[in-house]
Motif scaffolding. Structure first.
Motif: not given
Ligand code: ATP
Ligand code: MG
Length: 254
Positions: A40-43, A59-74, A95-97, A132-134
């Protein structure tokens, strides 16, 4: 392999974030390895576990782009056994992107696949919309938990969410179950609350958790201190309820 549970309700202010944070804290306190994903963008879940959303590198925004693997955001949280993929305020643009991305409904699902093996539970806090986020949060999950505030339009909201999950199942071919609805901000002295609780149980038999989350001022105050209720006041009614909810979730998922 972690069970992924999204906490969703398109209605705002029903207790999604308070439930995400405190359910995660008690699952961890009961010995489970937990990953909380703030989607949630309200964080609010991010700050609720003591992480400053303004200082999030990945964070959760960056992992949607495959360049950042999830483990780097934990990141670790202030609860032992509970980690978080935090939200940053740039998630608001996602949501728009997402609209123009390939596999746009599966971005979160695909992003967290590799880290699922490291946890027992992944809890996804969704924003108050059916955008789309939900949808990403729901598609990423095995089960959906729906916090329902005891108020007049609760039944309509719950019915609409169940319908959305059905549509996702049919159109995207993803198997997703409803873990259950949990009644929140329940005041047993209030006749309307008692009636609504009864109505929800009558209309959605088998879906509603036995545990009801009481209206409790400690639950509202804890996030302001960057603490879960387990840390802020573990003897409060709110804390006891979230511990019982965590036990019920473990029972329903094992
Ligand atoms: N059981 C409770 N008792 C008292 N206050 C509560 C309780 N649960 C939530 N609140 C308060 O109600 C408000 C909404 O709760 P919360 O942020 O968890 O809802 P939400 O569904 O995540 O909201 P949003 O849709 O904006 O993300 C907050 O101010 C929170 O502190
Ligand atoms: Mg919230």
């Amino acid at each position: 392999m972690a069970k992924v549970i999204s906490i969703a309700n398109q209605k705002g202010g029903v207790g999604k974030t308070v439930t995400s944070v405190n359910l995660s804290a008690y699952l961890a306190a009961l010995g489970k390895k937990v990953l909380l994903v703030d989607f949630d963008p309200q964080a609010n879940a991010t700050s609720g576990v003591g992480v400053d959303p303004r200082k999030v590198d990945f964070g959760s925004y960056h992992i949607l782009d495959t360049k950042i693997p999830a483990h780097e955001a934990i990141k670790p949280t202030n609860s032992l056994g509970c980690h978080i993929i935090p939200a940053s305020f740039d998630l608001a643009g996602a949501g728009v992107e997402l609209v123009n991305m390939k596999n746009r409904e599966f971005r979160l699902h695909d992003a967290i696949i590799k880290v699922r093996t490291d946890f027992d539970y992944v809890i996804v806090d969704c924003p108050p919309s059916l955008g789309l986020l939900t949808i990403n949060g729901i598609v990423a999950s095995d089960e959906v938990l729906v916090p329902v505030q005891c108020e007049y339009y609760a039944l309509e909201g719950l019915a609409q969410l169940l319908e959305t999950v059905n549509l996702i199942r049919e159109n995207l071919g993803k198997d997703i179950d409803i873990l259950g609805a949990v009644l929140t901000m329940y005041d047993k002295r209030n006749r309307l609350d008692r009636e609504i609780a009864k109505e929800v149980r009558r209309n959605f038999p088998g879906y509603v958790f036995d545990t009801m989350i009481p209206r409790n001022v400690d639950l509202a105050e804890a996030p302001g201190h960057g603490k879960t209720i387990f840390q802020f006041n573990p003897l409060s009614h709110g804390a006891r309820a979230y511990k019982m909810l965590a036990e019920e979730v473990i029972k329903r998922t094992s």
